[in-house]
Design a protein around this motif. Sequence first.
Motif, PDB file in Angstrom:
ATOM      1  N   GLU A   1       0.654  -1.474   0.136  1.00 43.15           N
ATOM      2  CA  GLU A   1      -0.061  -0.337   0.178  1.00 43.15           C
ATOM      3  C   GLU A   1       0.836   1.421  -0.353  1.00 43.15           C
ATOM      4  O   GLU A   1       0.771   2.116  -0.265  1.00 43.15           O
TER       5      GLU A   1
ATOM      6  N   SER B   1      -3.657  -3.379  -4.807  1.00 42.80           N
ATOM      7  CA  SER B   1      -4.442  -2.758  -6.274  1.00 42.80           C
ATOM      8  C   SER B   1      -4.246  -2.752  -7.198  1.00 42.80           C
ATOM      9  O   SER B   1      -4.049  -3.220  -8.598  1.00 42.80           O
TER      10      SER B   1
ATOM     11  N   TYR C   1     -10.613   4.310 -10.614  1.00 42.52           N
ATOM     12  CA  TYR C   1      -9.595   3.564 -10.515  1.00 42.52           C
ATOM     13  C   TYR C   1      -9.209   3.496 -11.319  1.00 42.52           C
ATOM     14  O   TYR C   1      -8.347   2.341 -12.812  1.00 42.52           O
TER      15      TYR C   1
ATOM     16  N   ASP D   1     -10.745   9.255  -5.083  1.00 38.56           N
ATOM     17  CA  ASP D   1     -11.652   8.833  -3.904  1.00 38.56           C
ATOM     18  C   ASP D   1     -12.199   9.235  -3.199  1.00 38.56           C
ATOM     19  O   ASP D   1     -11.436   8.788  -2.138  1.00 38.56           O
TER      20      ASP D   1
ATOM     21  N   ASN E   1     -13.792   7.795  -0.993  1.00 40.67           N
ATOM     22  CA  ASN E   1     -13.893   6.779   0.218  1.00 40.67           C
ATOM     23  C   ASN E   1     -12.477   6.353   0.516  1.00 40.67           C
ATOM     24  O   ASN E   1     -11.892   5.684   1.946  1.00 40.67           O
ATOM     25  N   GLN E   2     -11.095   7.358   0.107  1.00 42.95           N
ATOM     26  CA  GLN E   2      -9.594   6.500   0.612  1.00 42.95           C
ATOM     27  C   GLN E   2      -9.735   7.519   1.878  1.00 42.95           C
ATOM     28  O   GLN E   2      -9.872   8.876   1.660  1.00 42.95           O
TER      29      GLN E   2
ATOM     30  N   LYS F   1      -3.783   9.356   1.757  1.00 44.39           N
ATOM     31  CA  LYS F   1      -3.664   8.033   1.388  1.00 44.39           C
ATOM     32  C   LYS F   1      -4.103   8.098  -0.633  1.00 44.39           C
ATOM     33  O   LYS F   1      -4.090   7.598  -1.047  1.00 44.39           O
ATOM     34  N   ARG F   2      -4.808   9.147  -0.407  1.00 42.28           N
ATOM     35  CA  ARG F   2      -6.039   9.529  -1.161  1.00 42.28           C
ATOM     36  C   ARG F   2      -5.000   9.772  -2.844  1.00 42.28           C
ATOM     37  O   ARG F   2      -3.674  10.759  -3.307  1.00 42.28           O
ATOM     38  N   THR F   3      -5.607   9.029  -4.070  1.00 40.15           N
ATOM     39  CA  THR F   3      -4.842   9.274  -4.953  1.00 40.15           C
ATOM     40  C   THR F   3      -5.583   9.957  -6.537  1.00 40.15           C
ATOM     41  O   THR F   3      -6.232   9.860  -6.389  1.00 40.15           O
TER      42      THR F   3
END
Length: 370
Positions: free
Chosen positions: A113, A284, A322, A329, A331-332, A336-338
Amino acid sequence: MIRIPLLTTEGDAYACGLAHGRRFVREIADNLATYLRRFAASGLDRDAAFTEAARWRKAIAAHNGIYAEEMRGIADGSGESEDSIALLNARYELAFTLFGQEARTQLAAELAEVVPDGCTTFGLLPEVTANRHTWLGQNWDWLEGVHGRTFVLRARRNAQPSFVCLTEAGIAGGKMGVNECGIGLVENGLASSHDGRNPYQTPFHVRCREVLNAERFEQASRPVTETARTCSANFVLGAASGHVVDLESSPDHVCRLDAQDGIVTHSNHFLAAGHVESLLEKISPNTLYRADRMRALLYPHRGTLSFERMRAAAMDHFGEPYAICRHPDPNQPSEKRTMTVGAVLIDLEARTMQVANGPPCMNDYVAFGI
């Protein structure tokens, strides 16, 4: 749309770094804070991060003194410590050096992760493109906190090839770019169960800069292949006049993947054998469809692949959020959100890099030459 900043530098490595640091004081501080939060979210506290950064600073100086001089210039220009700048320049490897083999076995999902850089890349040979040029492309998916803290570096040099690249404020290396000799690269983050077994080898970002230092295609692969690596990574290398190769690298192994029907695509899992256990797809799984999806979007247009066709592929939303074109997102967790932080399309014959400052469905590409 906010156009990505451009910094043009001249002079030696220290002068380049000094200009970089002075121009992006705030952005460097923001990136440092973003990475410290991200590391803390995976159990790496500030003190431990800076202990490792100090070790990496010494390692970078031993491996590439010129790169270390540029980092020193960034530190002096920005007012940050040299260890802070080393933390940014070794951020790809940093998490992995802190864990032994036993910890990796027990916490494989957590370590996967924290792997740096998710991306979808491609390389195109002249036989498949509309203008008969060699092209590279990438959607760079990484931390949302880094978006708006990247820039295009145009380095005009005498002793080594001049180049243009996309980089993060505080990182000298540049991940995607092209030099005046027509050598270019794009890349993908990978993770294997052997990551971390060769500590303090030449870091990923230093290797990227060394690719852009190459004058010939044969030289461009050496930064990837010549020495053992601390962590895994994938490099798509290209050269004007029709050369593209994909090099998958893990700490002790490199595999070459050639274009098929004039096209190579890659995402964030190993495609070749020999790299022991591949980790990133475990947490992922979107990586398993992005490379194939990119190829499916490009393949039907072989021989007529224009800039617009490439851009359309980069804007694809299959599997959202994704997707190839990734949006944050909610919900992340925020640290950590990408998202697609930037997207590039590189014409190697023209020595031109087109850059979208964020998801390409929402941001126009802007051309930058050397």
